[in-house]
Design an enzyme around this catalytic site. Structure first.
Site, mmCIF file in Angstrom:
data_model
loop_
_atom_site.group_PDB
_atom_site.id
_atom_site.type_symbol
_atom_site.label_atom_id
_atom_site.label_comp_id
_atom_site.label_asym_id
_atom_site.label_seq_id
_atom_site.Cartn_x
_atom_site.Cartn_y
_atom_site.Cartn_z
ATOM 1 N N LYS A 202 -3.059 15.560 7.226
ATOM 2 C CA LYS A 202 -2.456 15.245 5.586
ATOM 3 C C LYS A 202 -2.293 16.304 5.124
ATOM 4 C CE LYS A 202 -6.263 14.494 1.921
ATOM 5 N NZ LYS A 202 -7.592 14.711 1.659
ATOM 6 N N LYS B 294 -0.291 11.538 5.947
ATOM 7 C CA LYS B 294 -1.020 10.897 4.905
ATOM 8 C C LYS B 294 -0.116 12.019 4.106
ATOM 9 C CE LYS B 294 -4.151 10.923 1.231
ATOM 10 N NZ LYS B 294 -5.807 11.560 1.325
#
Ligand code: PBG
Ligand code: ZN
Length: 322
Positions: free
Chosen positions: A194, A246
């Site tokens: 992330k 992400k």
């Protein structure tokens, strides 16, 4: 070599193109995020995410039925909390918002896969993803708390635990806590890489997070691709069942490299800023939303993603429904 080789041969008709197509997107691959607001009667449309609203907790059952009836098979739930504190203790109570929204969703649509986003930033008054110690997010306390939150979510009926705090050792801590509580079959989908990204802006407005500073001491620096492979390898070794990249659009190189490096299923998170870019460009008449959506989702699959979290899941459902 030309003239024996002519790649246009297989592009001549739609049926030929379909026969040789390498990639397809299915509604089965998509996960739809829902924002659930407690202590609220009204649905509030989100100005920076056209088509997405905060759903009052009291309407969640209806919302989940609507989504399931549209053909979507999985959702991820995000709480909009009115009870924030320094720890995010709302997430650690078996009658807190995290537990309640999971139970409500599963009751309304038992066939739906409910993903529990496991983090603290929507429930802390400082907006960080864990416990602060002298202004720094304390890793080892936070991963213990993540383990506790995962057990709360599992007992409420979640189908997948998805830790998104980017703490070191969080997957191992969660696996240990789940197993100790008897949830040995609960899958963990780790937000393994992330990135500290400015593409989460609309989400933070939607979730009402009040972040002081930024998250660059725990989320990944977007200049780094090899490091994403290290993060993912560690999560795999700690027992993750699914890995995640992400955001999605700007990180497809990471997806492809990870696809080669790990046999695990890969999820991409098509984040709020990416959704906003699509919606507002379409509203301005710059692009055709349906066509670009299909092209985008297909690109995620082509890069190597198996699962896609996307705010466009209902739009895609309408698209394939004709
Ligand atoms: C919370 C979480 C966030 C997103 C998913 N889970 C917010 C954040 O990290 O600030 C962002 C998703 C999006 O932008 O659509 N841990
Ligand atoms: Zn967080």
């Amino acid at each position: 070599m030309f003239p024996q080789t002519r790649l246009r041969r297989l592009r001549r008709t739609p049926v030929l193109r379909d026969l040789v197509a390498e990639t397809a997107v299915s509604l089965d691959d998509l996960i739809y995020p829902i924002f659930v607001e407690e202590e609220e009667d009204h649905r509030s449309d989100l100005a920076t995410m056209p088509g997405i609203a905060r759903v009052p907790e009291q309407d969640l059952a209806d919302e989940v039925r609507r989504v399931a009836d549209a053909g979507v098979r999985s959702v991820v739930l995000f709480g909009v909390s009115h009870h924030k504190d320094a720890v995010g203790s709302e997430t650690l109570r078996d009658d807190g918002l995290v537990a309640r929204m999971i139970t409500t969703a599963k009751r309304a649509a038992p066939e739906l896969v409910v993903v529990a986003d496991t983090c603290f930033c929507e429930y802390t008054d400082h907006g960080h993803c864990g416990v602060l110690k002298d202004g720094y997010v304390d890793n080892d306390t936070t991963i213990e708390n993540l383990g506790r939150q995962a057990v709360i979510a599992a007992e409420a009926g979640a189908d997948i635990i998805a830790p998104s705090a980017m703490m070191d050792g969080q997957v191992a801590a969660i696996r240990r806590a789940l197993d100790a509580a008897g949830h040995t079959m609960m899958p963990i989908m780790s937000y393994s890489s992330k990135f500290s990204s400015d593409m989460y802006g609309p989400f933070r407005a939607a979730g009402g997070t009040s972040l002081e500073g930024d998250r660059s001491t725990y989320m990944m620096d977007y200049r780094n691709g090899r490091e994403a492979l290290r993060e993912s390898a560690l999560d795999e070794a700690e027992g993750a069942d699914i890995l995640m990249v992400k955001p999605a659009l700007l990180y497809l190189d990471v997806v492809t490299r990870l696809r080669d490096a790990s046999p695990l299923p890969i999820c991409v998170y098509n984040v709020s800023g990416e959704y906003a870019m699509l919606k507002f460009a379409a509203q301005a008449g710059a692009i055709d939303e349906d066509k670009v959506l299909l092209e985008m989702l297909t690109a995620f699959k082509r890069a190597g993603a198996a699962l896609i979290i996307t705010y466009s899941a209902l739009d895609f459902a309408r698209l394939v429904d004709g």
